[in-house]
Scaffold this motif. Structure first.
Motif, short mmCIF file in Angstrom:
data_model
loop_
_atom_site.label_atom_id
_atom_site.label_comp_id
_atom_site.label_asym_id
_atom_site.label_seq_id
_atom_site.Cartn_x
_atom_site.Cartn_y
_atom_site.Cartn_z
N ALA A 16 42.45 50.41 35.22
CA ALA A 16 43.43 50.66 36.03
C ALA A 16 42.89 51.34 37.55
CB ALA A 16 43.89 51.95 35.39
N ILE A 17 42.71 51.96 37.36
CA ILE A 17 42.17 51.95 39.33
C ILE A 17 42.02 50.77 39.94
CG2 ILE A 17 40.05 53.21 40.62
CD1 ILE A 17 42.35 55.36 39.64
N SER A 18 40.49 50.22 38.93
CA SER A 18 40.21 48.41 39.45
C SER A 18 41.51 47.18 40.50
CB SER A 18 39.03 48.01 38.93
OG SER A 18 38.49 49.02 38.29
N GLN A 19 42.41 47.39 39.18
CA GLN A 19 43.91 46.90 39.81
C GLN A 19 44.70 47.91 40.43
OE1 GLN A 19 45.81 46.83 35.94
NE2 GLN A 19 44.32 45.93 34.85
N SER A 36 42.80 47.21 43.71
CA SER A 36 42.52 45.28 44.26
C SER A 36 44.34 45.10 44.80
CB SER A 36 43.07 44.49 42.08
OG SER A 36 41.55 44.32 42.12
N SER A 37 45.39 45.51 43.93
CA SER A 37 46.83 45.44 44.08
C SER A 37 47.11 46.29 45.82
CB SER A 37 47.98 46.76 42.96
OG SER A 37 47.49 45.84 42.20
N LEU A 38 46.29 47.12 46.32
CA LEU A 38 46.56 47.20 47.51
C LEU A 38 45.27 46.19 48.48
CD1 LEU A 38 47.32 49.45 49.38
CD2 LEU A 38 45.55 50.92 49.18
N LEU A 94 39.05 46.38 51.08
CA LEU A 94 38.52 47.56 51.21
C LEU A 94 37.09 48.13 50.92
CD1 LEU A 94 42.16 49.00 50.27
CD2 LEU A 94 41.37 48.53 52.83
N LEU A 95 36.99 47.73 49.37
CA LEU A 95 35.47 48.28 49.00
C LEU A 95 34.54 47.23 48.36
CD1 LEU A 95 37.82 51.00 47.04
CD2 LEU A 95 36.13 51.21 49.34
#
Length: 280
Positions: A19-22, A25-27, A35-36
């Protein structure tokens, strides 16, 4: 970035690692910026990420401050209530209601402007006060909310020729020297005379009801004043009920609820809670 990995961030925030990865990715998709990136040393900022990271930190800080300020306002840890009122409301209503309010919200401050129906309406228009008290029948350009109504009484000098009567009519007062409170663009007593097609001679207008009562006491004329004005006073005058009864209405005007500060909304709510104990 603070904890160095997606997994640790997910644990702290209560999300799954995917969920954090998604979210990231959305941001990145929304910003059209990478970004990262992951490396053996963990998660690191890209050169573009390093440029926007300080702005994101500031954004999050401001979000926290905003949340704290909203909480502070909702708990009324600060605020100012600005009221437009005429003399009898300032004297007989506001002290008790403000005392109740400050017992619950001691940090809220009050600014009270004392005027008449016309000036109070002007103060609403230019934003000098948040809300005001006027007669709902007075022209204002705003919707008014009736709070309570009381009675007017005839105020006579001691030993006046009408003092022997049980009640007084407007016809009885028609040819007397009349002393009235200056309330701007509307006067309930004058309107009552007009409705009965009676012409009267107002000798003295005064903004202060104490002044009117004292002038009646000195024999300068007669008056029609709200019962509330005479409550708890020791004027040497005779009071007589009017026949038919003339009612004094007290209403609240404001621009609209959306522009009303939260402290003023709560104060108006408290006024409604006290309606049964308020006199006009």
């Amino acid at each position: 970035m603070e904890v160095g990995s997606f997994t640790k961030a997910a644990e702290i925030l209560g999300y799954t690692q995917s969920a954090i990865s998604q979210m990231i990715s959305s941001l990145e998709k929304e910003m059209s910026i990478k970004l990262l990136y992951r490396s053996k040393r963990g998660v690191q900022l890209t050169p573009e990420g390093e440029e926007v990271y300080p702005f994101i930190q500031k954004l999050l800080t401001q979000q926290v401050l905003l949340s704290e300020k909203v909480t502070q306002i909702n708990h009324l840890e600060s605020g100012v209530v600005r009221i437009g009122a005429y003399a009898s409301i300032s004297r007989h209503w506001l002290p008790k209601i403000i005392k109740q309010f400050q017992a619950q919200y001691p940090k809220v401050k009050f600014v009270i402007h004392q005027g008449d129906y016309t000036t109070i309406t002007q103060w609403i228009s230019n934003g000098e006060v948040d809300f005001g008290f006027i007669s709902p029948d007075a022209p204002s350009g705003y919707e008014s909310e009736l709070v309570v109504q009381g009675k007017f009484v005839a105020v006579l000098p001691k030993h006046h020729r009408l003092s022997q009567q049980v009640s007084v009519t407007l016809q009885d007062l028609q040819h007397e020297s009349l002393l009235l409170i200056e309330e701007g663009n509307f006067s309930e007593p004058l309107e009552a005379f007009r409705q009965q097609q009676l012409e009267v001679d107002v000798k003295i207008w005064a903004h202060d009801d104490d002044t009117v009562a004292m002038m009646v006491q000195e024999g300068l004329g007669v008056s029609i004043l709200p019962e509330l004005v005479l409550q708890g006073t020791n004027y040497q005058v005779d009071l007589k009920p009017l026949q038919p009864t003339l009612y004094r209405k007290v209403g609240i005007i404001k621009k609209d609820d959306n522009s009303l500060p939260i402290a003023s909304k709560y104060f108006i709510d408290l006024i409604h809670q006290n309606i049964n104990s308020l006199k006009a």
